[in-house]
Design an enzyme around this catalytic site. Structure first.
Site, PDB file in Angstrom:
ATOM      1  N   HIS A   1      12.505  41.152 -26.290  1.00  0.00           N
ATOM      2  CA  HIS A   1      11.172  41.489 -25.778  1.00  0.00           C
ATOM      3  C   HIS A   1      10.886  42.906 -26.259  1.00  0.00           C
ATOM      4  O   HIS A   1      11.518  43.861 -25.819  1.00  0.00           O
ATOM      5  CB  HIS A   1      11.193  41.402 -24.241  1.00  0.00           C
ATOM      6  CG  HIS A   1       9.840  41.322 -23.618  1.00  0.00           C
ATOM      7  ND1 HIS A   1       8.977  40.265 -23.840  1.00  0.00           N
ATOM      8  CD2 HIS A   1       9.188  42.161 -22.769  1.00  0.00           C
ATOM      9  CE1 HIS A   1       7.860  40.462 -23.151  1.00  0.00           C
ATOM     10  NE2 HIS A   1       7.960  41.604 -22.501  1.00  0.00           N
TER      11      HIS A   1
ATOM     12  N   LYS B   1      -0.621  38.646 -23.069  1.00  0.00           N
ATOM     13  CA  LYS B   1      -0.648  40.083 -23.324  1.00  0.00           C
ATOM     14  C   LYS B   1       0.243  40.338 -24.526  1.00  0.00           C
ATOM     15  O   LYS B   1       1.329  39.756 -24.636  1.00  0.00           O
ATOM     16  CB  LYS B   1      -0.137  40.774 -22.051  1.00  0.00           C
ATOM     17  CG  LYS B   1       0.378  42.178 -22.145  1.00  0.00           C
ATOM     18  CD  LYS B   1       0.338  42.819 -20.753  1.00  0.00           C
ATOM     19  CE  LYS B   1       1.497  43.755 -20.488  1.00  0.00           C
ATOM     20  NZ  LYS B   1       1.366  44.498 -19.224  1.00  0.00           N
TER      21      LYS B   1
ATOM     22  N   LYS C   1       2.300  43.223 -26.863  1.00  0.00           N
ATOM     23  CA  LYS C   1       2.834  44.577 -26.782  1.00  0.00           C
ATOM     24  C   LYS C   1       2.668  45.224 -28.141  1.00  0.00           C
ATOM     25  O   LYS C   1       3.266  44.757 -29.129  1.00  0.00           O
ATOM     26  CB  LYS C   1       4.319  44.522 -26.404  1.00  0.00           C
ATOM     27  CG  LYS C   1       4.569  44.037 -24.988  1.00  0.00           C
ATOM     28  CD  LYS C   1       3.901  44.918 -23.987  1.00  0.00           C
ATOM     29  CE  LYS C   1       4.751  45.242 -22.805  1.00  0.00           C
ATOM     30  NZ  LYS C   1       4.079  46.123 -21.859  1.00  0.00           N
TER      31      LYS C   1
ATOM     32  N   ASP D   1      -1.085  45.741 -24.518  1.00  0.00           N
ATOM     33  CA  ASP D   1      -0.524  46.889 -23.797  1.00  0.00           C
ATOM     34  C   ASP D   1       0.070  47.831 -24.847  1.00  0.00           C
ATOM     35  O   ASP D   1       0.977  47.443 -25.594  1.00  0.00           O
ATOM     36  CB  ASP D   1       0.563  46.417 -22.822  1.00  0.00           C
ATOM     37  CG  ASP D   1       1.032  47.530 -21.894  1.00  0.00           C
ATOM     38  OD1 ASP D   1       0.596  48.686 -22.071  1.00  0.00           O
ATOM     39  OD2 ASP D   1       1.839  47.242 -20.985  1.00  0.00           O
TER      40      ASP D   1
ATOM     41  N   GLU E   1      -4.441  48.005 -22.290  1.00  0.00           N
ATOM     42  CA  GLU E   1      -3.649  48.669 -21.249  1.00  0.00           C
ATOM     43  C   GLU E   1      -3.010  49.946 -21.774  1.00  0.00           C
ATOM     44  O   GLU E   1      -2.389  49.942 -22.835  1.00  0.00           O
ATOM     45  CB  GLU E   1      -2.574  47.672 -20.779  1.00  0.00           C
ATOM     46  CG  GLU E   1      -1.657  48.181 -19.693  1.00  0.00           C
ATOM     47  CD  GLU E   1      -0.791  47.052 -19.121  1.00  0.00           C
ATOM     48  OE1 GLU E   1      -1.091  45.860 -19.386  1.00  0.00           O
ATOM     49  OE2 GLU E   1       0.175  47.362 -18.418  1.00  0.00           O
TER      50      GLU E   1
ATOM     51  N   ASP F   1      -2.037  51.879 -16.458  1.00  0.00           N
ATOM     52  CA  ASP F   1      -0.735  51.457 -15.913  1.00  0.00           C
ATOM     53  C   ASP F   1       0.116  52.687 -15.604  1.00  0.00           C
ATOM     54  O   ASP F   1       0.132  53.163 -14.466  1.00  0.00           O
ATOM     55  CB  ASP F   1      -0.036  50.490 -16.882  1.00  0.00           C
ATOM     56  CG  ASP F   1       1.296  49.987 -16.341  1.00  0.00           C
ATOM     57  OD1 ASP F   1       1.622  50.307 -15.181  1.00  0.00           O
ATOM     58  OD2 ASP F   1       2.032  49.272 -17.059  1.00  0.00           O
TER      59      ASP F   1
ATOM     60  N   LYS G   1       1.959  48.137  -9.293  1.00  0.00           N
ATOM     61  CA  LYS G   1       3.356  47.692  -9.385  1.00  0.00           C
ATOM     62  C   LYS G   1       4.072  48.212  -8.150  1.00  0.00           C
ATOM     63  O   LYS G   1       3.971  49.418  -7.844  1.00  0.00           O
ATOM     64  CB  LYS G   1       4.027  48.244 -10.651  1.00  0.00           C
ATOM     65  CG  LYS G   1       3.451  47.662 -11.939  1.00  0.00           C
ATOM     66  CD  LYS G   1       4.152  48.153 -13.189  1.00  0.00           C
ATOM     67  CE  LYS G   1       3.520  47.517 -14.428  1.00  0.00           C
ATOM     68  NZ  LYS G   1       4.077  48.030 -15.689  1.00  0.00           N
TER      69      LYS G   1
ATOM     70  N   GLU H   1       0.552  39.468 -13.942  1.00  0.00           N
ATOM     71  CA  GLU H   1       1.494  39.227 -15.058  1.00  0.00           C
ATOM     72  C   GLU H   1       2.896  38.973 -14.477  1.00  0.00           C
ATOM     73  O   GLU H   1       3.884  39.416 -15.054  1.00  0.00           O
ATOM     74  CB  GLU H   1       1.500  40.441 -15.994  1.00  0.00           C
ATOM     75  CG  GLU H   1       1.872  41.744 -15.292  1.00  0.00           C
ATOM     76  CD  GLU H   1       1.845  42.974 -16.186  1.00  0.00           C
ATOM     77  OE1 GLU H   1       1.245  42.928 -17.272  1.00  0.00           O
ATOM     78  OE2 GLU H   1       2.438  43.990 -15.776  1.00  0.00           O
TER      79      GLU H   1
HETATM   80  C1  MUC Z   1       4.282  47.125 -18.802  1.00  0.00           C
HETATM   81  O1  MUC Z   1       4.150  48.221 -19.293  1.00  0.00           O
HETATM   82  O2  MUC Z   1       3.278  46.653 -18.341  1.00  0.00           O
HETATM   83  C2  MUC Z   1       4.770  44.159 -18.149  1.00  0.00           C
HETATM   84  C3  MUC Z   1       4.723  43.025 -18.898  1.00  0.00           C
HETATM   85  C4  MUC Z   1       5.544  43.217 -20.012  1.00  0.00           C
HETATM   86  O3  MUC Z   1       5.751  42.438 -20.940  1.00  0.00           O
HETATM   87  O4  MUC Z   1       6.084  44.439 -19.952  1.00  0.00           O
HETATM   88  C5  MUC Z   1       5.777  45.019 -18.697  1.00  0.00           C
HETATM   89  C6  MUC Z   1       5.640  46.474 -18.754  1.00  0.00           C
HETATM   90 MG    MG Z   2       1.928  48.269 -18.967  1.00  0.00          MG
END
Ligand code: MUC
Ligand code: MG
Length: 373
Positions: A21, A166, A168, A197, A223, A248, A272, A325
């Site tokens: 991941h 989502k 990254k 994000d 994000e 976030d 969170k 999420e």
């Molecule tokens: C984050 O920064 O949001 C949330 C979903 C994901 O894949 O990583 C987290 C961390």
């Molecule tokens: Mg995030």
């Protein structure tokens, strides 16, 4: 006689992920859950979890540090105290221990779980009552490979498990990240909501260019494109970028929420439990954000089932403009609870039993616990 807190136990639990991941700051092949059990004098026990991402690469508390804070600092403040008086207990911790919101979140969760079991009520009822019994849940496509992400998204759309994704981004050159995102939007975007994000990776001028392009290609939510401390840049982007901005890392406390609201932030806020100190404490930030017209989103630190369920109880009491999420358990190869969560049709069902409504699988806990703790 009212129950007191008898003792606390904590474990570092290492679970492999189903695939790498990739985030802007780290690549995960394993997730470490810090699991807490609070045992009361009446025999009732409560479970909590504190989980971060990538050791110290995401946040300021590491799994080992969280366990040490629980065992050496928080536990002695709790043992012998009345177990049902959650607000006085949290005030006692707050007075003696600065920060450490991840560790405090595990404690708050375990106290609520135990109190719920004692009363025969779910944690959501202790928090004022659930608005719904299932919540929308997206999936993160983050294998690091565009074709693999598209294949994964196709398969999840086909099975109906998720209808929002989502991505990254932020680890690579802007042009590479934009090409990656565009390919996924073109492949999946007419059947799913696509969000990204950036995990703070861009400076303000890269973010201005990047966000404009992401908005133009149809990304629904961007994000944390800039550093957590650069709140002015985040506010400017929320006014000018043409798609919604999600804060976030920039927001954890109600004071953070108040500050971005005061600066005129017009996006949404990722809640969170770990950032804010627990499923009850996070509602203070949610209330401030809601009062300022900032949309709410149920965020994860990629917790296992216990932390995920604790979050779901909190999120179920809120009007969530952007869903959640809470897919963390699905990223892990195994679970340490007896009955895993039920994910289907883009939703996850909120457990209905007393407390969190989850039961620890003691054999699995032992199997995955770190040997030398
Ligand atoms: C984050 O920064 O949001 C949330 C979903 C994901 O894949 O990583 C987290 C961390
Ligand atoms: Mg995030």
């Amino acid at each position: 006689m009212s129950a007191t807190i008898e003792h606390l136990e904590s474990w570092l639990v290492d679970l492999p992920t189903i695939r790498p991941h990739k985030l802007s700051m780290t690549t995960m092949g394993c997730q470490t859950l810090v699991i807490l059990r609070i045992v009361r004098s009446d025999g009732i026990s409560g479970l909590g979890e504190a989980t971060t991402i990538g050791g110290l690469s995401y946040g300021v508390e590491s799994p080992e540090g969280i366990k040490s804070a629980l065992d050496n600092y928080l536990a002695p403040l709790l043992v012998g105290q009345p177990a049902d008086d959650i607000n006085p207990l949290l005030a006692r911790l707050e007075k003696a221990v600065k920060g450490n919101t991840f560790a405090k979140s595990a404690v708050e969760t375990a106290l609520l779980d135990a109190r719920g079991k004692a009363l025969g009520l779910p944690v959501s009822a202790l928090l004022g009552g659930a608005l719904s019994t299932s919540l929308p849940v997206l999936w993160t496509l983050a294998s690091g490979d565009t074709a693999r992400d598209i294949a994964e998204g196709e398969q999840l759309l086909e099975s109906g498990r998720h209808n929002a994704f989502k991505l990254k981004i932020g680890a690579r050159e802007l042009a590479t990240d934009l090409a990656h995102t565009r390919a996924i939007v073109e492949a999946l975007g007419c059947r799913a909501s696509i969000r990204v994000d950036v995990n703070q990776a861009w400076d303000a001028s890269t973010a201005a260019r990047g966000c404009a392009e992401l908005a133009a290609m149809g990304v629904d939510l961007i994000e944390q494109p800039v550093a957590a401390h650069d709140r002015d840049a985040l506010v400017r982007l929320s006014h000018h970028c043409g798609t919604a901005i999600l804060a976030d890392e920039a927001v954890a406390s109600p004071q953070d929420g108040f500050d971005i609201a005061r600066r005129g932030f017009s996006g949404a806020c990722a809640l969170k439990i770990a950032k804010s100190g627990g499923p009850a404490s996070v509602l203070k930030l949610a209330n401030v954000a809601q009062a300022a017209g900032i949309g709410l989103y149920g965020g994860t630190m990629l917790e296992g089932t216990i932390g995920t369920v604790a979050s779901l109880h909190a999120w179920s009491t809120l009007p969530l403009a952007w869903g959640t999420e809470m897919f963390g358990p699905l990223l892990l190869k195994d679970d340490i609870v007896v009955r895993p969560l039920d994910f289907a049709n883009g939703q996850v069902a909120l457990p209905q039993g007393p407390g969190l409504g989850v039961e620890l699988d003691e054999d699995k806990l032992r199997r995955y616990s770190r040997a030398s703790q």
